[in-house]
Every structure is written in structure tokens, then in C-alpha cells.
Design a protein around this motif. Structure first.
Motif, PDB file in Angstrom:
ATOM      1  N   TYR A 210       0.874  -1.183   0.000  1.00 26.18           N
ATOM      2  CA  TYR A 210       0.000   0.000   0.000  1.00 26.18           C
ATOM      3  C   TYR A 210       0.906   1.226   0.000  1.00 26.18           C
ATOM      4  CZ  TYR A 210       0.641   0.893   5.085  1.00 26.18           C
ATOM      5  OH  TYR A 210       1.167   1.189   6.337  1.00 26.18           O
ATOM      6  N   SER A 211       0.427   2.284  -0.654  1.00 26.61           N
ATOM      7  CA  SER A 211       1.275   3.459  -0.899  1.00 26.61           C
ATOM      8  C   SER A 211       0.485   4.724  -0.568  1.00 26.61           C
ATOM      9  CB  SER A 211       1.704   3.472  -2.376  1.00 26.61           C
ATOM     10  OG  SER A 211       2.637   4.494  -2.613  1.00 26.61           O
ATOM     11  N   VAL A 212       0.801   5.306   0.597  1.00 28.64           N
ATOM     12  CA  VAL A 212       0.071   6.492   1.059  1.00 28.64           C
ATOM     13  C   VAL A 212       0.999   7.281   1.974  1.00 28.64           C
ATOM     14  CG1 VAL A 212      -0.860   5.353   3.153  1.00 28.64           C
ATOM     15  CG2 VAL A 212      -2.126   7.261   2.092  1.00 28.64           C
ATOM     16  N   ASN A 213       0.754   8.590   2.083  1.00 32.31           N
ATOM     17  CA  ASN A 213       1.538   9.410   2.998  1.00 32.31           C
ATOM     18  C   ASN A 213       0.935   9.283   4.395  1.00 32.31           C
ATOM     19  OD1 ASN A 213       2.694  11.309   4.612  1.00 32.31           O
ATOM     20  ND2 ASN A 213       2.752  12.913   3.032  1.00 32.31           N
ATOM     21  N   GLU A 214       1.498   8.381   5.170  1.00 36.02           N
ATOM     22  CA  GLU A 214       0.964   8.102   6.524  1.00 36.02           C
ATOM     23  C   GLU A 214       1.029   9.348   7.400  1.00 36.02           C
ATOM     24  OE1 GLU A 214       0.374   3.580   7.165  1.00 36.02           O
ATOM     25  OE2 GLU A 214      -0.082   5.358   8.342  1.00 36.02           O
ATOM     26  N   TRP A 220      -7.264  11.781   8.341  1.00 37.34           N
ATOM     27  CA  TRP A 220      -8.096  10.956   7.457  1.00 37.34           C
ATOM     28  C   TRP A 220      -9.504  10.770   8.027  1.00 37.34           C
ATOM     29  CZ3 TRP A 220      -3.924   6.575   7.039  1.00 37.34           C
ATOM     30  CH2 TRP A 220      -2.936   6.985   6.120  1.00 37.34           C
ATOM     31  N   THR A 224     -11.154   5.662   5.298  1.00 37.45           N
ATOM     32  CA  THR A 224      -9.744   5.584   4.896  1.00 37.45           C
ATOM     33  C   THR A 224      -8.910   5.014   6.036  1.00 37.45           C
ATOM     34  OG1 THR A 224      -9.971   7.439   3.372  1.00 37.45           O
ATOM     35  CG2 THR A 224      -7.753   6.954   4.153  1.00 37.45           C
ATOM     36  N   VAL A 228      -6.670   1.543   5.839  1.00 37.20           N
ATOM     37  CA  VAL A 228      -5.218   1.481   6.083  1.00 37.20           C
ATOM     38  C   VAL A 228      -4.917   0.575   7.266  1.00 37.20           C
ATOM     39  CG1 VAL A 228      -3.165   2.833   6.667  1.00 37.20           C
ATOM     40  CG2 VAL A 228      -4.804   3.729   5.006  1.00 37.20           C
ATOM     41  N   TYR A 245       6.318   4.390  -0.303  1.00 36.00           N
ATOM     42  CA  TYR A 245       5.825   5.711  -0.704  1.00 36.00           C
ATOM     43  C   TYR A 245       7.003   6.600  -1.080  1.00 36.00           C
ATOM     44  CZ  TYR A 245       2.786   9.826  -0.834  1.00 36.00           C
ATOM     45  OH  TYR A 245       2.084  10.917  -1.244  1.00 36.00           O
ATOM     46  N   LEU A 264      -2.895   5.438  -2.760  1.00 36.96           N
ATOM     47  CA  LEU A 264      -4.028   6.280  -2.374  1.00 36.96           C
ATOM     48  C   LEU A 264      -3.561   7.668  -1.960  1.00 36.96           C
ATOM     49  CD1 LEU A 264      -5.235   4.934   1.056  1.00 36.96           C
ATOM     50  CD2 LEU A 264      -3.921   3.468  -0.432  1.00 36.96           C
ATOM     51  N   TYR A 265      -4.281   8.681  -2.462  1.00 35.72           N
ATOM     52  CA  TYR A 265      -4.119  10.011  -1.912  1.00 35.72           C
ATOM     53  C   TYR A 265      -5.510  10.461  -1.485  1.00 35.72           C
ATOM     54  CZ  TYR A 265      -1.565  14.037  -0.457  1.00 35.72           C
ATOM     55  OH  TYR A 265      -0.946  14.969   0.351  1.00 35.72           O
ATOM     56  N   PHE A 318      -7.989   6.503  -5.224  1.00 32.32           N
ATOM     57  CA  PHE A 318      -7.569   5.183  -4.736  1.00 32.32           C
ATOM     58  C   PHE A 318      -7.408   4.355  -6.002  1.00 32.32           C
ATOM     59  CE2 PHE A 318      -8.968   5.980  -0.320  1.00 32.32           C
ATOM     60  CZ  PHE A 318      -9.818   7.050  -0.507  1.00 32.32           C
TER      61      PHE A 318
END
Ligand code: AHG
Ligand code: MN
Ligand code: MN
Ligand code: MN
Length: 336
Positions: A210-214, A220, A224, A228, A245, A264-265, A318
Motif C-alpha cells: 500500500y502506498s500512502v503518505n501516513e 483521514w 480511509t 489502512v 511511498y 491512495l491520496y 484510490f
């Protein structure tokens, strides 16, 4: 035979597209001319990126763009090169760039049947540290011969006829779809040609990345956050997903396309429409994902069905492996 150091049937991107276009008897090579000018822009940016460190191109250009971002020299340079190449191609009527507040309406003597929306330099925050950056573009056709206006690009992504990106990383790779699948071309600097290296790319049906800015997690919304959490603490005993990411959409989407998984952004309290721009980030990447057998979802609807009202409009996104996006759609829809 195969062992030849250089295979002799070099499938360049130009030859590939000419083959594709020959299926349309009425085509007069306009798209091929348009694409060759986009390719020229990518070659220029590739060489400028490779020399950036040396030519002191890095660092701020001192201006800010409509996004309120400090423009780095390469943003400005790349934008100028693409605008000039596209206008001089004589095949475009409307251009929209992340770096230009208003659309470019091409003067009548140079007008053509295509409209190009593009992000000349994506991931510019990564220029100075040598991390992969890219160019993203989407192509519409004009539906009339009157004066072009921005209305000609305020169309849903499902009306795009082509989309692609070029990634300036360890190698320079152009990924393109003209609506019949996705193909990847790698620049051979000794020839100055993009050669077909990844024919008919298909994204794995399911991935474990998974690729998101935690860093935005505290902002969020519920769905969402829940999704995650599921990636990190799966309930069904399946292995947790890895987090990757880069912070350049082109690099994160390219990895997702090849390895599978989800990018996801999402929207968050600070940015209710997320950060990524519909015309020249969300639509082209969604177009490619669907063409590669994946999906792209805004949290409420199929991303390509969005109808933008402003040329720099944003949307949550997404996108990635078919099954992974299905999981998100199954949640009560994450905020749009
Ligand atoms: P750009 O450099 O063209 O403005 O795009 C930057 C975008 C996109 O490349 C990336 O996915 C996203 O910004 C990263 O945003 P965060 O730093 O907020 O994670
Ligand atoms: Mn930017
Ligand atoms: Mn971008
Ligand atoms: Mn950009």
C-alpha cells in the motif's frame, strides 16, 4: 538469432504508434506527430534532469505557481519546453499545464484536433535529492471546429483518447496507452529512441503493497483510516501489506502498475478534495490503470467518470490492483 547484442527489429515508440494508427484508415498521422512532440519534451526533461545537479538547475526559480508551490527551475523549464513543442506541433488547440494558471488556447494558424493536459514535472519536491520524478499527460480530441475554450478540456476522463507518463529514474521510461492496452518504452540514450521494453503491461489482480503518505493519518476520515488499518493489521490472518511511498506520483504509480498493490491520496480534513489534480494526475493514471486491468476510484465513484469544473480541480484517488480497489469500494465509501 536472439543472442544478438542488438536485436535488429527495433520497435521504437514511433513505429509502434504508427502500427497502432494504421488500424484507423482515416488517420492522417496527426497523433503520431503529436506524440513525437511529447517524446521530444520527455527527452529534453530527461537530459535536463540528468544534468540538473551539475548545471545548478536545482533550487528554486523564485516564482510560485497557481498551486501556491515554489516553482523549481526544472518545473518552469520543463513547462516551457512542453508548451512550445506542443504548440509548434500544429496538432493542438487547448493545453492545460499544472504550471500555468490559465489554459493555453493555441492561435488559429497552429491549431489541431487534440487537447493536451499535462504535469510537466511531477514530484518536483524530489528534484534536489535525486529521487525519481516524471511527466504526466492526457489527450482529448476537439469535438468542434469553432474557437477552442477551456470547456474543451472540462470533460470526464472517460473521453480521453490517450494518456501516459515518463519517469526519469535509473532509466527513462515512457508508459503509454492509446486505449488498447498499456505499453512501456525505455529510452536508449545511445540511439535517442524510446524502445518497446514492456509490451502489454497488466497490473497484478491483487498486490501486497500500500502506498500512502501516513503523515496525513491524523486527518483521514473513518473509511480511509479503517482501510489502512486493514492493510497493517489484517483480521483474516493474511500477511500485512508493505508500505512503499516515494512522494512522486509517477514513481509510486509505476511501481504499483508493475508490482501490484494500491496507491491512495485520500481526502483529509485539511484538503477535502485530496491533493492530486484531476486533469493531469488523476485522469491519466486512472486511464492507464484501467487499461492495465486495474481500477481507479475517488472514494465515491469511478475516477474517469468525474466531470471537472475547473482546470486545476483536485480529487481524492484510490487506484491499483483490481481486487485491492474492490476492497475499498466495499467499505462505506471513504470521503470523496
Ligand atoms: P507535483 O510535483 O507535480 O506538484 O506533484 C506532487 C504530487 C505527487 O507527485 C505526489 O504523489 C504527491 O504530490 C505527494 O504529496 P505529499 O508530499 O503530500 O505526500
Ligand atoms: Mn507542483
Ligand atoms: Mn504532479
Ligand atoms: Mn508538477
Amino acid at each position: 538469432h536472439e543472442a544478438d547484442a542488438y536485436r535488429t527489429d527495433l520497435m521504437t515508440i514511433t513505429r509502434f504508434v504508427l502500427n497502432e494508427q494504421s488500424k484507423y484508415p482515416e488517420s492522417r498521422g496527426d497523433f503520431t506527430i503529436l506524440l513525437s512532440n511529447i517524446v521530444l519534451g520527455c527527452k529534453f526533461v530527461c537530459s535536463a534532469v540528468n544534468k540538473a545537479g551539475l548545471a545548478k538547475l536545482i533550487g528554486l526559480a523564485g516564482e510560485t505557481n497557481i498551486q501556491g508551490e515554489e516553482q523549481k527551475k526544472l518545473d518552469v523549464l520543463s513547462n516551457d519546453v512542453f508548451v512550445k513543442a506542443l504548440v509548434s506541433s500544429g496538432r493542438t488547440s487547448v493545453l492545460v499545464s499544472e504550471e500555468d494558471e490559465e489554459a493555453t488556447l493555441v492561435e488559429s494558424s497552429k491549431r489541431g484536433k487534440y487537447c493536451v493536459v499535462f504535469d510537466p514535472l511531477d514530484g518536483s519536491s524530489n528534484i534536489d535529492c535525486g529521487v525519481s520524478i516524471g511527466t504526466i499527460f492526457g489527450i482529448y480530441t476537439m469535438s468542434h471546429n469553432d474557437e477552442p475554450t477551456t470547456e474543451d478540456v472540462l470533460k470526464p476522463g472517460n473521453e480521453m483518447v490517450a494518456a501516459g507518463y515518463c519517469m526519469y529514474g535509473s532509466s527513462c521510461m515512457l508508459v503509454l496507452s492509446t486505449g488498447t492496452g498499456v505499453n512501456g518504452f525505455t529510452l536508449d540514450p545511445s540511439l535517442g529512441e524510446f524502445i518497446l521494453t514492456h509490451p502489454d503491461i497488466k497490473i497484478p489482480k491483487k498486490g501486497n503493497i500500500y502506498s500512502v503518505n501516513e503523515g496525513n493519518a491524523q486527518n483521514w476520515d473513518g473509511p480511509t483510516t479503517k482501510y489502512v488499518e486493514k492493510c497493517k493489521f489484517p483480521k483474516d490472518g493474511s500477511p500485512a501489506k508493505s508500505l512503499r511511498y516515494v512522494g512522486s506520483m509517477v514513481a509510486d504509480v509505476h511501481r504499483t502498475l508493475l508490482y501490484g498493490g494500491i496507491f491512495l491520496y485520500p481526502a483529509d480534513k485539511k484538503s477535502p478534495n485530496g491533493k492530486l489534480r484531476v486533469l493531469y494526475e488523476v485522469f491519466p493514471m486512472s486511464f492507464l490503470m484501467e487499461q492495465a486491468g486495474g481500477q481507479a476510484f475517488t472514494g465515491k465513484k469511478r475516477a474517469l467518470d468525474l466531470v471537472p469544473e475547473k482546470i486545476h480541480e483536485r480529487s481524492p484517488i484510490f487506484l491499483g490492483s483490481y481486487e485491492d480497489v474492490e476492497e475499498i469500494k466495499a467499505l462505506d465509501s471513504p470521503s470523496s
